[in-house]
Structure formats: structure tokens, C-alpha cells
Enzyme design. Structure first.
Site, mmCIF file in Angstrom:
data_model
loop_
_atom_site.group_PDB
_atom_site.id
_atom_site.type_symbol
_atom_site.label_atom_id
_atom_site.label_comp_id
_atom_site.label_asym_id
_atom_site.label_seq_id
_atom_site.Cartn_x
_atom_site.Cartn_y
_atom_site.Cartn_z
ATOM 1 N N ARG A 38 0.652 -1.389 0.219
ATOM 2 C CA ARG A 38 -0.233 -0.325 -0.131
ATOM 3 C C ARG A 38 0.902 1.094 0.082
ATOM 4 O O ARG A 38 0.656 1.936 1.052
ATOM 5 C CB ARG A 38 -1.165 0.048 0.850
ATOM 6 C CG ARG A 38 -1.637 -1.213 0.893
ATOM 7 C CD ARG A 38 -3.165 -0.807 0.690
ATOM 8 N NE ARG A 38 -4.420 -1.830 -0.098
ATOM 9 C CZ ARG A 38 -4.921 -1.784 0.919
ATOM 10 N NH1 ARG A 38 -5.978 -0.687 1.815
ATOM 11 N NH2 ARG A 38 -6.096 -2.431 0.053
ATOM 12 N N ARG A 42 -3.472 7.020 0.758
ATOM 13 C CA ARG A 42 -3.870 7.398 0.906
ATOM 14 C C ARG A 42 -2.968 8.510 1.531
ATOM 15 O O ARG A 42 -2.729 9.585 1.961
ATOM 16 C CB ARG A 42 -5.336 7.667 1.680
ATOM 17 C CG ARG A 42 -6.220 6.725 0.489
ATOM 18 C CD ARG A 42 -8.134 6.221 1.961
ATOM 19 N NE ARG A 42 -7.625 4.838 1.694
ATOM 20 C CZ ARG A 42 -8.009 4.674 2.443
ATOM 21 N NH1 ARG A 42 -9.464 4.930 2.428
ATOM 22 N NH2 ARG A 42 -8.357 2.916 2.495
ATOM 23 N N ARG A 51 -7.079 11.265 -7.560
ATOM 24 C CA ARG A 51 -7.991 10.459 -6.749
ATOM 25 C C ARG A 51 -9.826 11.367 -6.823
ATOM 26 O O ARG A 51 -10.609 10.517 -7.073
ATOM 27 C CB ARG A 51 -7.773 9.296 -5.992
ATOM 28 C CG ARG A 51 -7.093 8.304 -6.496
ATOM 29 C CD ARG A 51 -7.533 6.787 -7.367
ATOM 30 N NE ARG A 51 -9.071 7.008 -6.503
ATOM 31 C CZ ARG A 51 -9.785 6.218 -5.677
ATOM 32 N NH1 ARG A 51 -9.189 5.296 -4.774
ATOM 33 N NH2 ARG A 51 -11.044 6.196 -4.930
ATOM 34 N N ASP A 87 -6.468 -3.745 -7.786
ATOM 35 C CA ASP A 87 -6.714 -3.665 -6.058
ATOM 36 C C ASP A 87 -7.703 -5.407 -6.540
ATOM 37 O O ASP A 87 -7.882 -6.084 -7.629
ATOM 38 C CB ASP A 87 -8.302 -3.607 -6.127
ATOM 39 C CG ASP A 87 -8.448 -4.020 -4.005
ATOM 40 O OD1 ASP A 87 -7.889 -3.537 -3.563
ATOM 41 O OD2 ASP A 87 -9.357 -5.279 -4.165
ATOM 42 N N TYR A 162 -14.693 -12.423 0.652
ATOM 43 C CA TYR A 162 -15.429 -11.428 0.457
ATOM 44 C C TYR A 162 -15.851 -11.860 -0.732
ATOM 45 O O TYR A 162 -17.522 -11.318 -0.605
ATOM 46 C CB TYR A 162 -14.406 -10.597 -0.741
ATOM 47 C CG TYR A 162 -13.535 -10.021 0.056
ATOM 48 C CD1 TYR A 162 -13.721 -8.523 0.717
ATOM 49 C CD2 TYR A 162 -11.882 -9.620 0.440
ATOM 50 C CE1 TYR A 162 -12.916 -7.867 1.636
ATOM 51 C CE2 TYR A 162 -11.896 -9.359 0.402
ATOM 52 C CZ TYR A 162 -11.973 -8.268 1.872
ATOM 53 O OH TYR A 162 -10.904 -7.631 2.518
HETATM 54 O O1 CP3 Z 1 0.456 0.057 -3.416
HETATM 55 C C1 CP3 Z 1 -0.221 -1.007 -3.283
HETATM 56 O O2 CP3 Z 1 0.269 -1.563 -2.528
HETATM 57 C C2 CP3 Z 1 -1.146 -1.611 -4.196
HETATM 58 C C3 CP3 Z 1 -2.472 -1.223 -4.288
HETATM 59 C C4 CP3 Z 1 -3.752 -2.661 -3.652
HETATM 60 C C5 CP3 Z 1 -4.858 -1.611 -3.651
HETATM 61 N N1 CP3 Z 1 -5.495 -2.584 -3.336
HETATM 62 C C6 CP3 Z 1 -5.710 -0.248 -3.453
HETATM 63 C C7 CP3 Z 1 -6.417 -0.091 -2.798
HETATM 64 C C8 CP3 Z 1 -3.210 -3.539 -2.927
HETATM 65 C C9 CP3 Z 1 -2.033 -4.394 -3.200
HETATM 66 C C10 CP3 Z 1 -4.482 -3.914 -2.324
HETATM 67 C C11 CP3 Z 1 -4.654 -5.393 -2.350
HETATM 68 C C12 CP3 Z 1 -5.700 -5.814 -1.375
HETATM 69 N N2 CP3 Z 1 -7.377 -5.063 -2.079
HETATM 70 C C13 CP3 Z 1 -6.132 -6.833 -0.645
HETATM 71 C C14 CP3 Z 1 -5.007 -6.950 0.532
HETATM 72 C C15 CP3 Z 1 -3.688 -6.353 0.876
HETATM 73 C C16 CP3 Z 1 -3.854 -6.101 2.322
HETATM 74 O O3 CP3 Z 1 -4.395 -4.615 2.875
HETATM 75 O O4 CP3 Z 1 -4.289 -7.153 3.033
HETATM 76 C C17 CP3 Z 1 -7.828 -6.568 0.155
HETATM 77 C C18 CP3 Z 1 -7.377 -7.433 1.257
HETATM 78 C C19 CP3 Z 1 -7.669 -5.547 -0.499
HETATM 79 C C20 CP3 Z 1 -9.430 -5.663 -0.202
HETATM 80 C C21 CP3 Z 1 -9.793 -4.218 -0.344
HETATM 81 N N3 CP3 Z 1 -9.978 -2.823 -1.231
HETATM 82 C C22 CP3 Z 1 -9.852 -3.378 1.257
HETATM 83 C C23 CP3 Z 1 -9.153 -4.041 2.281
HETATM 84 C C24 CP3 Z 1 -9.838 -1.835 0.419
HETATM 85 C C25 CP3 Z 1 -9.449 -1.322 2.356
HETATM 86 C C26 CP3 Z 1 -11.212 -0.159 2.295
HETATM 87 C C27 CP3 Z 1 -11.164 0.807 2.512
HETATM 88 O O5 CP3 Z 1 -11.227 2.448 2.158
HETATM 89 O O6 CP3 Z 1 -10.418 1.079 3.959
HETATM 90 C C28 CP3 Z 1 -10.237 -1.830 -0.512
HETATM 91 C C29 CP3 Z 1 -9.398 -0.575 -0.892
HETATM 92 C C30 CP3 Z 1 -8.706 -0.105 -1.429
HETATM 93 N N4 CP3 Z 1 -7.466 -1.248 -2.342
HETATM 94 C C31 CP3 Z 1 -7.488 1.367 -1.497
HETATM 95 C C32 CP3 Z 1 -6.283 1.201 -2.290
HETATM 96 C C33 CP3 Z 1 -5.567 2.163 -2.146
HETATM 97 C C34 CP3 Z 1 -8.280 2.389 -0.876
HETATM 98 C C35 CP3 Z 1 -10.096 2.826 -1.354
HETATM 99 C C36 CP3 Z 1 -9.485 4.682 -1.881
HETATM 100 O O7 CP3 Z 1 -8.620 5.361 -2.249
HETATM 101 O O8 CP3 Z 1 -10.183 4.777 -2.800
#
Ligand code: CP3
Length: 355
Positions: A38, A42, A51, A87, A162
Site C-alpha cells: 500500500r 491515501r 483520485r 485491487d 469477500y
Molecule cells: O500500493 C499498493 O500496495 C497497491 C495497491 C493495492 C490496493 N489494494 C489499492 C487499494 C493493493 C496491493 C491492494 C490489495 C488488497 N485489496 C488487499 C490485500 C492487501 C491487504 O491490505 O491485505 C485486500 C484485502 C484488498 C481489499 C480492499 N480494497 C480493502 C480492504 C480496501 C480498503 C477499504 C478502505 O477504504 O479502507 C480496499 C480499497 C483500496 N484498495 C484502496 C486502495 C488504495 C483504498 C481506496 C481509496 O483509496 O479510495
């Protein structure tokens, strides 16, 4: 050459010789490579700016935007690898499932997968389903020069969590009930997801990704015997499907102290470790022949500079006897993290691991 040769996984030489890929291959490195799960997202004001007004899933389908967001942390922090901005639910959206990522919540599935009839909604993924991935990775490998790009996907268990729950869960009660109560349906579901995940990783590798990470973030909810019986075959199928490319395969989950050895045996070259176990203990559990990735507690970044450095040094000290170490956090960067603390951490790791 920007793309990997499908049979040899051949990379541009400077990328192949990068500290990150050398550490994954357990070769000597000039310094410990570091990147952050990540790292795009954000915590960065420049991310929040680009974004603005664009929903998460839509932003994953715009190649120029994906390229910009992926490059932002590389420019800012001098990390040793980029991770493709996407994602874990993108391939599921691409095959037509009705799901969305809700801000502050995570992936939400309109109609959960609960019955055998529901499996028909999980069709195979082809490269034509995700043209934006191929295009973005083409753009990225040109921009990144010698910095490797990590592709990634969600592992079958974490994706299933999920799909069966319909959204994020603390207990995974529906998913685990299917696993225990209808093992045949569960096995078929995970096998379908393994094929989709393998196809998604292949697209990324053939477009030019230099390594791949399989995120089984929530698999720590399982006992080892259940992992072996009900999850490992599907994850192993994914790793086996991409073995021929010769790119390092990283396997990560949270709370997986009791599963680390099995996660290596599933077919990983690098095992990701969260912060609950020091790396010298993790290497005893994993055994020889694997590199480790991790494992600074992400909340340490909310402390002062001296504490961050002391805790980072503890990670480096615990990693001293490893065959290969990629420095990372034990889980993703938290949104409120001060990005300057991350930049300083990269510099600290590079300086204090120089050989
Ligand atoms: O920089 C990086 O690592 C690449 C981007 C990345 C995202 N998701 C972008 C994202 C990666 C590697 C993921 C993987 C992902 N997505 C996982 C496995 C990694 C982990 O954290 O264990 C999981 C479980 C998800 C599912 C998911 N997607 C979640 C739990 C969330 C967060 C919800 C929230 O808003 O807190 C997301 C949304 C997400 N994926 C965001 C980002 C940057 C946040 C949304 C946003 O920025 O608007």
C-alpha cells in the site's frame, strides 16, 4: 525489451540485477531492498489529488492514472520496487461480478456466492477482459527503467472470503461454514478462483511485471490442518501456473505465524511475514530455500524518528542471518501515515544495510 519472454521470464539486465530481485533470488545485495505494501494510496497527498471524484474501481481501469499512481511512491520514497496499482477484486469485476469498493469499507458483493448455481457466475478470465492492465504495465515498464514492477492478485481464500460473505468480515462465518459444511462446493469455488487468479497474474507477467505477490491477507483465520486440506491446493495451483516464467513469487498473509512454513511450501520463493513474529523466528519456521519479506509494524510509523529507526534496526538485526531479505511493513501503509516518515525509513534501511 520491456515485456517478459513467456518461456524464460527474461528481463532487461538492469532490472534483473536490481537489489529487490537479487534479494528475492537469495543472491548477495549491495543493500537491503525496501518497498511498502500500500505504498501507493491515501498516505500521499498527490494520490488523494489525482483520485478526486474518481471511484476506486474506475481508477484501476484508466492506464494513465494507474501509471501515475504507481509511480508516485517510487518518485517520493526511492523504494526499490513499484507495485502495480489495482485491487484484488479487479479480476472479479472484469469477469462481470456485480461488486464495488466502498470508501472506508472495502469490497462489497451485491449477490454473494453461496450455492453451486452461483459458481456459474465465475467464468474464466482472458487477457481481453483486462486490456487496461496490459496497457498500463507497458507504460509503466518504460517509465520505471531499472526499478522492478511487482504484479499481484488476491489468493483464492481471501477472494472467497469477500465473495461468500458479500463484504469484509471479522469472523468469515459464511465462508468457513461452506468450507466445513460443503467441502466439495468450497473446493470447486477455490479451484475456479485459482484459475482466474493465475490468468490475471499471467497477464501482468507477460506485460512486464518482474515479480508477483499473492495476497492471502485473511488466511490467518485458519488452523494449519484446514489450510492444508481446504486452501493450499488452490494456492499451489496458482503458484504452479506461473512457475515457468521464472519471476519471484511472494506469498503474504496477516496473522500467519502458524502457517508460514505451509505458505512457503505452497510454491512461494519469498514468504511475507507480519509483525507478530521476529524474522529470526520466522526463518526457523519457514526453513531454508526461501527469502523473507517484512516486517516492521506499520503503527511504528506513528512514533518519532528515533523510535522508528530503533524498530527498523531490530528488523534488520533479526534478518541478519537470512538468505534473502526484502524489507517491508508487516501489513500495508495506514492511510494516516506521514509520508515523510516512510521516505526517512527507506533511507535508513538503505544506509544501515549497505555492504
Ligand atoms: O500500493 C499498493 O500496495 C497497491 C495497491 C493495492 C490496493 N489494494 C489499492 C487499494 C493493493 C496491493 C491492494 C490489495 C488488497 N485489496 C488487499 C490485500 C492487501 C491487504 O491490505 O491485505 C485486500 C484485502 C484488498 C481489499 C480492499 N480494497 C480493502 C480492504 C480496501 C480498503 C477499504 C478502505 O477504504 O479502507 C480496499 C480499497 C483500496 N484498495 C484502496 C486502495 C488504495 C483504498 C481506496 C481509496 O483509496 O479510495
Amino acid at each position: 525489451m520491456t515485456a517478459n519472454d513467456a518461456s524464460t521470464g527474461q528481463q532487461p539486465t538492469a532490472t534483473y540485477d536490481s537489489a529487490f530481485l537479487k534479494a528475492c533470488r537469495r543472491e548477495p545485495v549491495p543493500h537491503t531492498p525496501v518497498w511498502f505494501m500500500r505504498q501507493a494510496g491515501r498516505s500521499l497527498p498527490e494520490y488523494r489529488k489525482v483520485r478526486e471524484g474518481i471511484p476506486m474501481l474506475e481508477s484501476c481501469m484508466r492506464p494513465e492514472l494507474v501509471t501515475e499512481i504507481t509511480l508516485q511512491p517510487v518518485r517520493r520514497h526511492n523504494v526499490d520496487a513499484a507495485i502495480y496499482f489495482s485491487d484484488i477484486v479487479v479480476p472479479l469485476k472484469a469477469i462481470g461480478l456485480d461488486l464495488d469498493i466502498k470508501p472506508g469499507i472495502g469490497p462489497v458483493v451485491e449477490q454473494p456466492i453461496r450455492t453451486r448455481a452461483d459458481l456459474a457466475r465465475l467464468r474464466d478470465l482472458t487477457p481481453e477482459d483486462v486490456p487496461y492492465v496490459t496497457e498500463a504495465i507497458g507504460l509503466l515498464t518504460r517509465e520505471l527503467g531499472s526499478t522492478p514492477l511487482i504484479g499481484f492478485a488476491g489468493a483464492p481464500f481471501t477472494l472467497a472470503s469477500y465473495l461468500v460473505e458479500g463484504g469484509p468480515s471479522r469472523t468469515y462465518e459464511n465462508a468457513k461454514a461452506m468450507m466445513y459444511g460443503d467441502p466439495e462446493l468450497w473446493a470447486d469455488l477455490l479451484d475456479r478462483l485459482a484459475d482466474i487468479t493465475a490468468a490475471f497474474l499471467k497477464v501482468q507477467i507477460e506485460a512486464g511485471a518482474s515479480a508477483v505477490q499473492l495476497f492471502d491477507s485473511w488466511v490467518g483465520a485458519l488452523a494449519p490442518a484446514d489450510y492444508v486440506q481446504s486452501v493450499m491446493p488452490a494456492s499451489a495451483k496458482v503458484f504452479e501456473a506461473v512457475a515457468g516464467y521464472g519471476v519471484p513469487r511472494i506469498h503474504f498473509g496477516v496473522g500467519t505465524g502458524e502457517l508460514l512454513k505451509l505458505m512457503g511450501e505452497a510454491g512461494a520463493d519469498v514468504v511475507g511475514v507480519d509483525w507478530r513474529i521476529p524474522l529470526d523466528e520466522a526463518v526457523r519456521r519457514v526453513g531454508p530455500g526461501k527469502a523473507l519479506q517484512g516486517n516492521l509494524d506499520p503503527t511504528v510509523l506513528f512514533t518519532d524518528k528515533n523510535t522508528v529507526e530503533a524498530k527498523a534496526q531490530e528488523v534488520l538485526d533479526a534478518a541478519a542471518g537470512l538468505e534473502g531479505h526484502v524489507f517491508n511493513l508487516g501489513h500495508g501503509v495506514m492511510p494516516n501515515t506521514d509520508p515523510d516518515a516512510l521516505t526517512r525509513l527507506v533511507e535508513y534501511v538503505h544506509t544501515h544495510s549497505a555492504r
